[in-house]
Design an enzyme around this catalytic site. Structure first.
Site: not given
Ligand SMILES: NC(=O)c1ccc[n+]([C@@H]2O[C@H](COP(=O)([O-])OP(=O)(O)OC[C@H]3O[C@@H](n4cnc5c(N)ncnc54)[C@H](O)[C@@H]3O)[C@@H](O)[C@H]2O)c1
Length: 438
Positions: A147-149, A151, A259
């Site tokens: 994912e490249f979005l 925040e 990230c």
């Molecule tokens: N935040 C960003 O801007 C962004 C952008 C691109 C990619 N990413 C990537 O996406 C991934 C997620 O990032 P995020 O910022 O959304 O993280 P986050 O911590 O906001 O969300 C992850 C969620 O997953 C839940 N979770 C964990 N294990 C679980 C399971 N077994 N079943 C159900 N729920 C479960 C957690 O409770 C949490 O709410 C990471 O690898 C990150 O590097 C993030």
């Protein structure tokens, strides 16, 4: 969609809006409770409306019953966190692995298991092994769809992406993914099909390149301060070259967020492990770490060597504007060090204060707005460039503050307007020598 955080919630809601039936599985009871009661546990512009509309249309639901959620689905997206593993800088894939195993046990028929989380190269193959071990009878494929979005503009980024990257070695999986993303084909978003490893690496390479670009302009800002040049003009002068591009050339206190810090560190470790170390990424990590911890020193020096007994107003806490995300925010080390040095901190952030409360030292005063924060302050430090801070009146700041020093770590103010109001301006990479020539 396994995981209802920033990525899972946004991409789940966006897929639903594109007409897909989406069940989001979230294990955190507080987040799930909020979602089931129509509240959005994160701050992301436009998300409340998008979620409400799609829940009302019956295409989007939230629960903690993974088995029920994956019944009869065509694809399972894993969007759980991959934070830095304690001690060694590698990405911690334990949540991804655990989710893959749970999914394998629960699936009732063929599905594509898609990692949306940012995962180290080789994770796709590894989760296939985990799933085969858990369910030797199961028919499935794995794909990587990083994912490249960003925040703050996450919905627009998902709906009108610069590109979609899909890595899989299976034609059947490719077909499922093609159908899911068909609406984006129609708006001619480039969709790049690759193998698993390429997609996994592309995400890290993208984030590390951006982090390197920020770090480069930060180093140029330091040099500007020495030689009397203005980093704004340098950034514009190089950024207008189409090969370089104007974005991500804003000098500041060092990159933070959920990230870049963890992904640069993880790519550094991946490259070392595979015997192809990336000196550029290693230097980026080092330079940025030093910059973030050096920001407080810069403030202390500007205060004449000590902040003991001073009142410092800090505006902006989140790692960037338009998000409530405090992960690895530059404000954290800055405030901690200033507080350790004996300063009283008065702070305001439009949406980040709730999350920040638990992460900042006791004694920090959370204020009702920016003007409240600067009341009787000796110094004002701008840490996050929220739009509302750009419009602060220098005259009013002058009236409310006890001292006159403005440390603008994001270069949001017009230096002339600040000095014109009788305040002292210090930006990043914009020494007085460069500004006086304007
Ligand atoms: N935040 C960003 O801007 C962004 C952008 C691109 C990619 N990413 C990537 O996406 C991934 C997620 O990032 P995020 O910022 O959304 O993280 P986050 O911590 O906001 O969300 C992850 C969620 O997953 C839940 N979770 C964990 N294990 C679980 C399971 N077994 N079943 C159900 N729920 C479960 C957690 O409770 C949490 O709410 C990471 O690898 C990150 O590097 C993030």
């Amino acid at each position: 969609m396994i995981g209802g955080g920033y990525v899972g919630l946004v991409s789940g809601a966006c897929f639903a809006d594109l007409g897909v039936e989406v069940a989001v599985v979230e294990t955190d009871p507080a987040k799930l409770g909020a979602l089931q009661n129509g509240r959005i546990p994160i701050y992301e512009p436009g998300l409340d409306r998008l979620v409400a509309d799609n829940v009302a249309a019956g295409r989007l639901s939230f629960g903690d019953d993974l088995a029920a959620a994956v019944k009869d689905v065509e694809a399972v997206f894993i969007a759980v966190g991959t934070p830095t593993r304690r001690g060694d800088g590698h990405a911690d894939v334990s949540y991804v692995n655990a989710a893959a195993e749970q999914v394998a046990r629960a699936l009732t028929g063929y599905a594509v298991i898609v990692t949306k989380s940012t995962v180290p190269v080789g994770t796709g193959r590894h989760i296939a092994e985990i799933m085969r071990a858990a369910r030797p009878d199961l028919d499935f494929d794995v794909a990587s769809n990083p994912e490249f979005l960003r925040e703050g503009s996450a919905i627009g980024d998902f709906m009108r992406p610069d590109r979609v990257v899909i890595g899989t070695n299976s034609e059947r999986a490719r077909e499922v993914m093609r159908r899911l993303y068909r609406p984006l084909y129609l708006i001619e978003a480039p969709i790049l099909f690759t193998n698993l490893e390429t997609a996994e690496l592309t995400k890290y390479a993208a984030n590390s390149f951006l982090a390197m670009k920020i770090t480069f302009i930060n180093e140029m800002a330091d040099l500007c301060e020495k030689v009397g040049a203005d980093v704004h003009d340098v950034a514009r002068g190089i950024g207008l070259d189409g090969r370089i591009g104007r974005k991500f050339l804003h000098a500041g206190p060092g990159y933070g967020g959920s990230c870049f810090p963890k992904d640069t560190l993880a790519l550094m470790r991946i490259a070392q492990d595979w015997g192809a170390p990336s000196r550029l990424v290693e230097a980026t990590v080092q330079v940025n770490d030093a910059r973030k911890s050096g920001m407080a020193v810069r403030i202390v020096q500007a205060c004449g060597g000590s902040v003991h007994g001073k009142t410092i107003a800090v505006l902006g806490l989140t790692f960037k504007p338009e998000t409530d995300d405090m992960r690895d925010a530059p404000s954290l080390p800055i405030i901690s060090r200033l507080a350790e040095g004996g300063a009283t901190i008065r702070t305001f952030d439009p949406v980040g204060m709730e999350h920040a409360r638990d992460m900042l030292p006791p004694g920090v005063v959370f204020c009702t707005d920016a003007y409240d924060a600067v009341r009787d302050a000796d110094v004002l430090v701008i840490v996050t460039e929220w739009n509302e801070f750009r419009a602060l009146s220098p005259e009013r700041l002058k009236q409310l503050m006890r001292g006159s020093l403005i440390m603008d770590l994001r270069n949001v103010f017009d230096p002339k307007a600040i000095t014109g109001a009788g305040l002292e301006y210090r930006g990043i990479g914009r020494p007085a020598a460069a500004l006086s020539r304007e």
